[in-house]
Design an enzyme around this catalytic site. Structure first.
Site, PDB file in Angstrom:
ATOM      1  N   HIS A 134      -5.295  -9.046   3.148  1.00  0.00           N
ATOM      2  CA  HIS A 134      -4.305  -9.095   4.249  1.00  0.00           C
ATOM      3  C   HIS A 134      -4.715  -9.394   5.530  1.00  0.00           C
ATOM      4  CE1 HIS A 134      -4.621  -4.779   5.274  1.00  0.00           C
ATOM      5  NE2 HIS A 134      -5.334  -5.055   4.467  1.00  0.00           N
ATOM      6  N   ARG A 135      -5.809  -8.889   6.019  1.00  0.00           N
ATOM      7  CA  ARG A 135      -6.331  -9.122   7.464  1.00  0.00           C
ATOM      8  C   ARG A 135      -6.907 -10.233   7.454  1.00  0.00           C
ATOM      9  NH1 ARG A 135      -4.679  -4.629   9.430  1.00  0.00           N
ATOM     10  NH2 ARG A 135      -4.809  -2.715   8.438  1.00  0.00           N
TER      11      ARG A 135
ATOM     12  N   ASN B  29      -4.694  -1.918  -4.598  1.00  0.00           N
ATOM     13  CA  ASN B  29      -5.947  -1.958  -3.719  1.00  0.00           C
ATOM     14  C   ASN B  29      -5.806  -1.028  -2.508  1.00  0.00           C
ATOM     15  OD1 ASN B  29      -8.608  -2.754  -3.189  1.00  0.00           O
ATOM     16  ND2 ASN B  29      -7.960  -4.985  -2.507  1.00  0.00           N
TER      17      ASN B  29
ATOM     18  N   ASP C 143     -11.148  -2.351  11.659  1.00  0.00           N
ATOM     19  CA  ASP C 143      -9.971  -3.380  11.189  1.00  0.00           C
ATOM     20  C   ASP C 143      -9.604  -4.325  12.194  1.00  0.00           C
ATOM     21  OD1 ASP C 143      -9.981  -2.141   8.525  1.00  0.00           O
ATOM     22  OD2 ASP C 143      -8.355  -1.008   8.817  1.00  0.00           O
TER      23      ASP C 143
ATOM     24  N   GLU D 284     -11.143  -4.983   1.507  1.00  0.00           N
ATOM     25  CA  GLU D 284     -10.577  -5.603   0.192  1.00  0.00           C
ATOM     26  C   GLU D 284     -11.390  -6.856  -0.315  1.00  0.00           C
ATOM     27  OE1 GLU D 284      -9.319  -3.969   2.769  1.00  0.00           O
ATOM     28  OE2 GLU D 284      -7.120  -3.628   2.530  1.00  0.00           O
TER      29      GLU D 284
ATOM     30  N   ASP E  70       0.815  -1.213   0.037  1.00  0.00           N
ATOM     31  CA  ASP E  70      -0.125  -0.033  -0.138  1.00  0.00           C
ATOM     32  C   ASP E  70       0.843   1.093   0.251  1.00  0.00           C
ATOM     33  OD1 ASP E  70      -2.282  -1.611  -0.016  1.00  0.00           O
ATOM     34  OD2 ASP E  70      -3.356  -0.604   1.641  1.00  0.00           O
TER      35      ASP E  70
ATOM     36  N   LYS F 175       0.513  -6.330   1.739  1.00  0.00           N
ATOM     37  CA  LYS F 175      -0.429  -5.296   1.646  1.00  0.00           C
ATOM     38  C   LYS F 175       0.101  -4.084   2.728  1.00  0.00           C
ATOM     39  CE  LYS F 175      -4.884  -3.314   0.178  1.00  0.00           C
ATOM     40  NZ  LYS F 175      -5.114  -2.380   1.071  1.00  0.00           N
TER      41      LYS F 175
END
Ligand code: DC
Length: 652
Positions: free
Chosen positions: A392-393, A92, A317, A345, A49, A417
């Protein structure tokens, strides 16, 4: 697809320095680029990112140069990007896309902004509408309301008030606020609807102030950006990422022993990141949390964690991490006000519900909430292959489910990311259940020794040869030739096998006897030589790696399946003695054989096993040799148990 297999984890502890905050890094990069003067940014996050933001700024003519370890020198362009025409690809990266859209729409160039296909599904209409009201000229290049966008020189009207919606993404307001000083006029922003992710807006205001622009505000409804320009503060230090901290803090809350917590360095009390409030949620679940300037720590409470109900509007998040922590808490955890998850995402509510379901968790999904509870009493989590949806999360938070069950996480590289070396960091902080790998040739006695060692330790036992045998049997029953690699691999992948206290079931029928027949032995050795079959059985074998520990026996336990085993034993005996043992077994079963033919057969098989190109039978350099030629079973078991104790692999 690339994957990472995680064994069941049993403890977490130690200390980790966090990578820089993504949200702060991307804001600081843009503000430094727009400011007058040079900014030296310390501790910038290096990730996909931030790489997208940096590439874009460089393409816009902003000089950004590394000036030492973790330091970047940005020469600000004083509100005017040198390059007036550019096509930017922003991957993204929502933080980069939204804020650059606003900054470039209010500039006087001609720009095209694109992203990955998912970025083109993430709404941006609310921001575009607000920018158009200010005089920006923006065209949608594909679908109305979504990227990609074309931005043309804006004709900014006189100072005025502009309205922006706040309930889809706070990044719209953030982008607008950061861009407004470029208009050279005082502008008021009114937020329509409820503003989500407020701490991120707070962060934006704080960072704008660091770069010399103070926004006046009335609560969360109205913000007035003065006619001022950004000025570099000189040096700027990026805090550690509080969202990334959530995974380690949760690991501490789940597996950190009281008195031996897991500690994160780089963010703590006084942080400007909203996600530090995640610690409050963990504390409500019962975790023992401590924090100071620049650090936080968590460990498990003696009484265990409990489920909570929480409005997650401020920490969307980090809330994903709570959904996995819920697997280790008593009762249900209900996360509400998370509608924004659906436009991140991936649709994170749907993705979470689906993957948690695979593990056997109890999950309820709604438009804007998710409720998670561990399996019902008497049930356990199932090993599963977790899809990560290029998110990613998803990859990072699901890694924590390994405290309950072994997992395969697909595409772990998607963490790049925001946290490229997440899994390497995690590995240093967690302890896996112990595994003892015992390899050796046929009839060496390793099966008996392994099973007895497992029993003595109270560990699980994996008879990996049985899986190859079951595959051969299942293939024969399905009419698939043992030489048909893809066909047998498909059978192996679908194998409905159950191992239960020494008994083995295939498709609901007991198969312990059937898989020991000579014809199946021969089929097993044939299918075991096929790489696709071995690949199809790999995770199934690793799924046995559960607490309190595992003894695995086979040919490639130490080399392929459990290369990090705490103890590796290569158990063998002379061909003559192995033939004698097999002879006795076969004679006991009433079968007619000669010793000479058995010795020859064993020698041939050993040679085949050792010479095959995939997973050959070989003693690993770190394996202990145990030659049982003149040793009884009891003695061999005692030898292995001594090694286990020497290495501290057994509890107690
Ligand atoms: O250990 P066993 O005799 O039950 O094994 C049956 C077959 O499977 C044998 O031909 C070797 C093969 N095998 C293997 O290739 N890798 C393993 N880890 C275990 C067995």
């Amino acid at each position: 697809m690339n994957f990472i297999d995680l064994p069941q984890l049993v403890a977490a502890g130690g200390s980790v320095r966090l990578p820089g905050s993504k949200s702060i890094s991307n804001r600081a990069l843009l503000l430094a680029a727009l400011a007058e003067g040079v900014t030296e940014i310390h501790g910038l996050l290096v990730s996909d990112d931030t790489a997208r933001m940096l590439e874009a700024l460089r393409a816009l003519g902003v000089a950004c140069a590394e000036s030492g370890e973790g330091r970047l020198r940005v020469e600000g362009c004083a509100g005017r990007f040198p390059v007036r025409q550019a096509e930017l690809f922003l991957g993204n990266a929502g933080t980069a896309f939204r804020s650059l859209t606003a900054a470039l729409a209010l500039a006087d160039g001609d720009y095209v902004l694109r992203g990955v296909p998912r970025m083109h599904e993430r709404p941006i209409g609310d921001l575009v509408d607000a920018l158009r009201r200010l005089g920006a000229e923006i065209d949608y290049l594909e679908n109305e309301g979504f990227p990609p966008l074309r931005l043309k020189p804006a004709s900014i009207g006189p100072g005025r008030t502009v309205e922006v919606r706040g309930e889809v993404s706070s990044q719209f307001l953030t982008g607008l606020l950061m861009a407004l000083p470029l208009t050279g006029r005082e502008t008021a922003v009114e937020v329509a609807g409820d503003l989500i992710s407020r701490p991120y807006v707070e962060m934006t205001l704080g960072l704008m102030a660091r770069f010399g622009v103070r926004v006046a505000r009335r609560g969360w409804q109205s913000f007035t950006v003065p006619a001022a320009s950004y000025v570099s503060p000189g040096a700027f230090v990026v805090e550690g990422d509080a969202s990334s901290a959530s995974y380690f803090l949760a690991a501490g809350a789940i597996g950190g022993r009281p008195g031996a917590p897991l500690r994160v360095e780089g963010v703590g009390r006084g942080s400007i990141q909203g996600d530090v409030r995640f610690t409050g949620a963990l504390a409500r679940m019962g975790a023992v949390i401590e924090m100071g300037n620049g650090w936080m720590s968590a460990c498990r409470p003696p009484e265990g964690l409990r489920g909570i109900a929480l409005d997650c509007g401020d920490i969307p998040d980090a809330a994903m991490t709570l959904a996995i922590t819920a697997l280790f808490a008593q009762g249900e955890t209900r996360l509400t006000n998370i509608a924004s998850w659906r436009v991140k995402e991936t649709d994170r509510i749907a993705a979470m519900a689906k993957e948690l379901g695979k593990l056997g968790a109890r999950v309820e999904e709604g438009r804007d909430f998710l409720a998670v509870a561990p399996p019902d009493a008497g049930h356990v989590l199932h090993p599963a292959i977790v899809d990560t949806y290029d998110d990613h999360r998803m990859a990072m938070c699901f890694s924590l489910a390994a405290f309950g069950v072994p997992l395969r996480i697909d595409d772990p590289a998607c963490t790049a990311k925001t946290f490229p070396d997440y899994f390497a960091c995690l590995e240093k902080l967690v302890t896996a259940a112990p595994v003892i790998a015992i390899d050796g040739p046929t009839a060496s006695g390793k099966g008996t020794v392994s099973a007895r060692v497992a029993k003595a330790l109270g560990f699980h036992y994996l008879d990996s040869g049985a899986l190859y045998r079951l595959t051969a049997l299942a293939a024969r029953e399905a009419g698939v030739e043992w030489t048909d690699e893809a066909g047998v691999a498909a059978v192996a992948a679908q194998l409905d096998a159950v191992f239960d206290d020494g008994r083995i079931w295939l498709d609901g029928k007991e198969a312990g006897e059937a898989i020991r027949h000579e014809s199946i032995s021969s089929g097993a050795s044939k299918v075991a030589a096929l790489p696709q079959v071995r690949a199809a059985l790999l995770f199934r074998q690793r799924a046995f790696h559960r607490a309190p520990g595992l003894v695995g026996d086979g040919r490639d336990m130490a080399s392929v399946v459990f290369p990090r085993a705490g103890l590796k034993v290569f158990l063998t005996a002379s061909a003559g003695i192995r033939a004698e043992r097999r002879y006795k077994q076969l004679i006991d079963k009433g079968m007619a054989v000669t010793m000479d033919s058995l010795v020859q057969e064993l020698r041939d098989r050993d040679a085949r096993d050792a010479a095959r190109p995939v997973a050959p039978l070989q003693q690993q350099p770190d394996a202990v040799l145990l030659d049982t030629t003149s040793m009884g079973i009891e003695e061999a078991v005692a030898f292995v148990l001594d090694l286990v104790r020497d290495r501290g692999l057994a509890a107690g």
